[in-house]
Write a protein that holds these residues in place. Structure first.
Motif, PDB file in Angstrom:
ATOM      1  N   LYS A 114     -10.736  10.156 -17.946  1.00  0.00           N
ATOM      2  CA  LYS A 114     -11.889  10.576 -17.154  1.00  0.00           C
ATOM      3  C   LYS A 114     -11.995   9.765 -15.871  1.00  0.00           C
ATOM      4  N   LEU A 115     -11.827   8.438 -15.981  1.00  0.00           N
ATOM      5  CA  LEU A 115     -11.920   7.588 -14.799  1.00  0.00           C
ATOM      6  C   LEU A 115     -10.756   7.832 -13.850  1.00  0.00           C
ATOM      7  N   PHE A 116      -9.558   8.069 -14.397  1.00  0.00           N
ATOM      8  CA  PHE A 116      -8.394   8.303 -13.540  1.00  0.00           C
ATOM      9  C   PHE A 116      -8.566   9.586 -12.725  1.00  0.00           C
ATOM     10  N   LYS A 117      -9.045  10.649 -13.357  1.00  0.00           N
ATOM     11  CA  LYS A 117      -9.247  11.906 -12.633  1.00  0.00           C
ATOM     12  C   LYS A 117     -10.299  11.745 -11.547  1.00  0.00           C
ATOM     13  N   LYS A 118     -11.340  10.967 -11.837  1.00  0.00           N
ATOM     14  CA  LYS A 118     -12.361  10.710 -10.821  1.00  0.00           C
ATOM     15  C   LYS A 118     -11.784   9.900  -9.668  1.00  0.00           C
ATOM     16  N   SER A 119     -10.922   8.946  -9.970  1.00  0.00           N
ATOM     17  CA  SER A 119     -10.383   8.071  -8.927  1.00  0.00           C
ATOM     18  C   SER A 119      -9.407   8.774  -8.015  1.00  0.00           C
ATOM     19  N   LEU A 120      -8.925   9.980  -8.390  1.00  0.00           N
ATOM     20  CA  LEU A 120      -8.048  10.754  -7.514  1.00  0.00           C
ATOM     21  C   LEU A 120      -8.805  11.331  -6.330  1.00  0.00           C
ATOM     22  N   ASN A 121     -10.136  11.344  -6.426  1.00  0.00           N
ATOM     23  CA  ASN A 121     -10.972  11.794  -5.305  1.00  0.00           C
ATOM     24  C   ASN A 121     -10.909  10.750  -4.189  1.00  0.00           C
ATOM     25  N   PRO A 122     -10.593  11.163  -2.958  1.00  0.00           N
ATOM     26  CA  PRO A 122     -10.488  10.192  -1.855  1.00  0.00           C
ATOM     27  C   PRO A 122     -11.749   9.368  -1.627  1.00  0.00           C
ATOM     28  N   ASP A 123     -12.896   9.868  -2.067  1.00  0.00           N
ATOM     29  CA  ASP A 123     -14.145   9.138  -1.873  1.00  0.00           C
ATOM     30  C   ASP A 123     -14.407   8.119  -2.981  1.00  0.00           C
ATOM     31  N   HIS A 124     -13.573   8.087  -3.994  1.00  0.00           N
ATOM     32  CA  HIS A 124     -13.785   7.148  -5.101  1.00  0.00           C
ATOM     33  C   HIS A 124     -13.422   5.731  -4.670  1.00  0.00           C
ATOM     34  N   CYS A 125     -14.119   4.752  -5.227  1.00  0.00           N
ATOM     35  CA  CYS A 125     -13.917   3.361  -4.800  1.00  0.00           C
ATOM     36  C   CYS A 125     -12.553   2.798  -5.195  1.00  0.00           C
ATOM     37  N   LEU A 126     -11.862   3.425  -6.155  1.00  0.00           N
ATOM     38  CA  LEU A 126     -10.535   2.945  -6.569  1.00  0.00           C
ATOM     39  C   LEU A 126      -9.393   3.672  -5.865  1.00  0.00           C
ATOM     40  N   HIS A 127      -9.702   4.697  -5.102  1.00  0.00           N
ATOM     41  CA  HIS A 127      -8.658   5.548  -4.535  1.00  0.00           C
ATOM     42  C   HIS A 127      -7.719   4.760  -3.611  1.00  0.00           C
ATOM     43  N   HIS A 128      -8.254   3.790  -2.880  1.00  0.00           N
ATOM     44  CA  HIS A 128      -7.403   3.063  -1.931  1.00  0.00           C
ATOM     45  C   HIS A 128      -6.332   2.225  -2.614  1.00  0.00           C
ATOM     46  N   LEU A 129      -6.458   1.988  -3.919  1.00  0.00           N
ATOM     47  CA  LEU A 129      -5.456   1.203  -4.632  1.00  0.00           C
ATOM     48  C   LEU A 129      -4.199   2.009  -4.942  1.00  0.00           C
ATOM     49  N   TYR A 130      -4.254   3.332  -4.789  1.00  0.00           N
ATOM     50  CA  TYR A 130      -3.105   4.186  -5.084  1.00  0.00           C
ATOM     51  C   TYR A 130      -2.193   4.369  -3.886  1.00  0.00           C
ATOM     52  N   GLU A 131      -2.592   3.960  -2.716  1.00  0.00           N
ATOM     53  CA  GLU A 131      -1.788   4.162  -1.521  1.00  0.00           C
ATOM     54  C   GLU A 131      -0.513   3.340  -1.592  1.00  0.00           C
ATOM     55  N   PRO A 132       0.581   3.782  -0.929  1.00  0.00           N
ATOM     56  CA  PRO A 132       0.669   4.960  -0.035  1.00  0.00           C
ATOM     57  C   PRO A 132       0.972   6.250  -0.801  1.00  0.00           C
ATOM     58  N   GLU A 133       0.561   7.379  -0.227  1.00  0.00           N
ATOM     59  CA  GLU A 133       0.814   8.681  -0.828  1.00  0.00           C
ATOM     60  C   GLU A 133       2.187   9.191  -0.423  1.00  0.00           C
ATOM     61  N   LEU A 134       2.714  10.089  -1.224  1.00  0.00           N
ATOM     62  CA  LEU A 134       3.976  10.744  -0.893  1.00  0.00           C
ATOM     63  C   LEU A 134       3.749  11.765   0.208  1.00  0.00           C
ATOM     64  N   ARG A 135       4.751  11.980   1.041  1.00  0.00           N
ATOM     65  CA  ARG A 135       4.652  12.967   2.125  1.00  0.00           C
ATOM     66  C   ARG A 135       4.783  14.374   1.547  1.00  0.00           C
ATOM     67  N   ASN A 136       3.885  15.264   1.982  1.00  0.00           N
ATOM     68  CA  ASN A 136       3.917  16.642   1.488  1.00  0.00           C
ATOM     69  C   ASN A 136       5.030  17.474   2.120  1.00  0.00           C
ATOM     70  N   ASN A 137       5.562  17.022   3.282  1.00  0.00           N
ATOM     71  CA  ASN A 137       6.578  17.819   3.979  1.00  0.00           C
ATOM     72  C   ASN A 137       7.993  17.416   3.591  1.00  0.00           C
ATOM     73  N   CYS A 138       8.121  16.759   2.459  1.00  0.00           N
ATOM     74  CA  CYS A 138       9.453  16.344   1.996  1.00  0.00           C
ATOM     75  C   CYS A 138      10.263  17.586   1.608  1.00  0.00           C
ATOM     76  N   THR A 139      11.496  17.654   2.037  1.00  0.00           N
ATOM     77  CA  THR A 139      12.327  18.836   1.779  1.00  0.00           C
ATOM     78  C   THR A 139      12.932  18.804   0.386  1.00  0.00           C
ATOM     79  N   VAL A 140      12.934  17.635  -0.267  1.00  0.00           N
ATOM     80  CA  VAL A 140      13.522  17.535  -1.601  1.00  0.00           C
ATOM     81  C   VAL A 140      12.502  18.014  -2.630  1.00  0.00           C
ATOM     82  N   THR A 141      12.941  18.858  -3.563  1.00  0.00           N
ATOM     83  CA  THR A 141      12.039  19.345  -4.604  1.00  0.00           C
ATOM     84  C   THR A 141      11.846  18.267  -5.661  1.00  0.00           C
TER      85      THR A 141
END
Length: 537
Positions: free
Chosen positions: A474-501
């Motif tokens: 429950k807490l992990f799903k909430k923390s995936l929201n960019p506005d959650h106080c723990l979200h900044h600990l997951y950075e950096p994010e993967l690039r969405n324009n990556c050509t590799v599947t």
């Protein structure tokens, strides 16, 4: 509940003494009120024209209320109808009155609120609060063992929350609040512990040790200097008339202390942000905004006035220099740090091959276990002391519940009380430390559920693993929201324009590569790896 068990004569004498809060007969309402007022009073305080402080920064906007959009009666009626149960203030007006008569009161309340904010005038009745003293320790041995919580009138709290929601929070950038876990929509002590353990684990990948200094600010809420706060408010994008309203709200205040059935005389004070008010906590956050670490590798983690300095081995700025910076900040901001209660702990990996502890910081005692946010752990991130305390507490509460059951408490209500006093105790901060628990610790916690079923305190068959998994997911799903106080600990994010599947995962974050298995026990790392093949809903 304890009083009922005591009166029945079923409680052993050793349990009666264990639950004593101490002898409170030596205290009275007037003495406590004078003590609280003395703490929040500066004898050298010289009243300064707030306009003189604000004018150089805000200019003509200090005097005008340009841009203020008055609140409509319909909006205030909705606010009143959504009020939650809360204690009445000194005026004695209960919350049900505002909720029941929302449509009848909304017009006059909207007029008063708009006039108060637009002209920076605070009604005299809003400048008085009733203090409810909360024991910080048991047994209470001194007046300083009480925490004064000021209860302002409900009408005042409604206005304060509107100021916070519409003027203060929009002026605070998200990056400014990343290190603060109190008084935020998603903030909690659990999230603060997760941040602390995550940073310690991450730093132990490249450092032999990580030093943590737990700074104790003495009476922090009650010693905020209003003039310094006014200057800090002007540096934010808060309208001038709102700054003036805030300072008017903090000026010429009085309070009375309720102790038992007695109410003290009024006493005045000239400091404090009124702990317990709707606006006070956010003003304190603003007061603490400029307290930062000197080195980028160092970090200050805050939960209200609880401040923790994290200093890894390879940081260029030493813990001694960081502490001197904190002491200097406290001096400039007229706050006091209690060095006798400030502790240091050196964290390291379990059974390190070569670990030489650093020299101690001057005047700060080094400890090997500490209790932070109600959770006790040691320098190897072993939470066994906390589990032992939780088990003892739950056993006492289940004994209490069993006595109430013998006195006639039915099964349905017994289950409600069991969830309120036992399950809630077990769930507290569980996502933050569950991954660190050994099998013996988990077995101790599971034994509580088995005993509860044997004693027929609950009809449900709880599982510790399922309970922890539900809370963590429950807490992990909430923390995936960019506005959650723990979200900044997951950075950096993967690039969405990556050509590799890539294979489908439950998140779009990089999986950190760790050298040591012990550092994978924390909430952040374990959740990232556990959800790497599952798509989150």
């Amino acid at each position: 509940m304890w009083h009922l068990v005591h009166s029945s004569g079923t409680l052993p004498s050793r349990c009666r003494s264990a639950n004593s809060c101490g002898d409170l007969s030596c205290y009275n309402a007037n003495a406590l009120n004078q003590f609280f007022a003395q703490v929040a009073t500066d004898d050298n305080y010289a009243p300064v024209d707030i306009s003189g402080i604000l004018l150089p920064t805000l200019g003509n906007s200090v005097q005008t209320n340009a841009g203020f959009v008055p609140y409509s009666p319909d909006f205030i009626a909705v606010v009143l109808s959504k009020l939650k149960h809360t204690s009445p203030g000194p005026d004695g007006l209960p919350v049900w009155l505002f909720k029941t008569c929302a449509s009848q009161l909304s017009k006059v309340m909207a007029t008063l609120i708009n006039h108060s904010l637009a002209h920076a005038e605070v009604p005299a009745c809003w400048l008085t609060a009733t203090i409810t003293q909360i024991p910080k320790v048991k047994p209470v041995t001194a007046m300083s063992d009480f925490r004064p919580i000021s209860v302002t009138p409900i009408f005042s709290r409604i206005t304060e929350r509107l100021v916070v929601k519409d003027f203060i929070l929009p002026a605070l950038e998200r990056e400014q609040l990343l290190d603060q876990y109190a008084y935020k929509p998603s903030g909690s002590t659990t999230c603060a512990l997760i941040d602390l353990t995550h940073r310690i684990n991450s730093l132990l990948e490249t450092n032999n040790y990580v030093r943590c200094i737990f700074v104790d600010l003495s009476k922090a809420f009650d010693t905020v200097c209003h003039n310094i706060l006014a200057v800090k408010l002007t540096k934010l994008n808060i309208p001038g008339f709102i700054v003036r309203w805030i300072m008017a709200f903090l000026t010429n205040r009085t309070h009375a202390t309720k102790f038992g059935m007695f109410l003290s005389n009024l006493a005045s004070f000239n400091k404090s942000v009124v702990q317990g008010s709707g606006i006070g906590p956010f003003l304190f956050i603003i007061y603490m905004l400029d307290l930062r670490a000197l080195d980028l590798l160092n970090y200050l983690l805050k939960y209200a006035d609880d401040t923790t300095l994290i200093n890894p081995e390879l940081a260029k700025t030493s813990a001694e220099e960081e502490m001197n910076n904190i002491l200097e900040w406290a001096k400039l901001n007229k706050m006091s740090i209690n060095l006798s209660k400030t502790k240091e702990m050196v964290f390291h990996r379990p059974s390190p091959r070569s670990f030489v502890p650093p020299a101690e910081v001057t005047d700060i005692k080094r400890v090997y276990s500490i209790k932070l946010f109600g959770v006790e752990f040691d320098s190897a991130l072993d939470f066994s002391p906390h589990i032992s305390a939780v088990v003892n507490c739950c056993n006492q509460r289940m004994y209490l519940l069993s006595q109430l059951k013998k006195l006639g408490l039915d099964t349905e209500r017994c289950d409600i009380v069991f969830n309120a006093i036992v399950i809630s105790k077990l769930q507290y901060a569980l996502p933050a430390f569950y991954g660190y628990l050994s099998e013996p610790c988990k077995s101790k916690l599971s034994a509580i559920f088995r005993k509860a079923n044997r004693w027929q305190l609950t009809p449900h068959h709880y599982s510790l693993e399922e309970l922890a998994k539900a809370l963590i997911d429950k807490l992990f799903k909430k923390s995936l929201n960019p506005d959650h106080c723990l979200h900044h600990l997951y950075e950096p994010e993967l690039r969405n324009n990556c050509t590799v599947t890539l294979r489908q995962r439950g998140h779009n974050f990089l999986l950190p590569r760790l050298r040591f298995q012990c550092n994978k026990k924390g909430f952040i790392i374990s959740c990232l790896y556990k959800n790497k093949r599952v798509l989150a809903v």
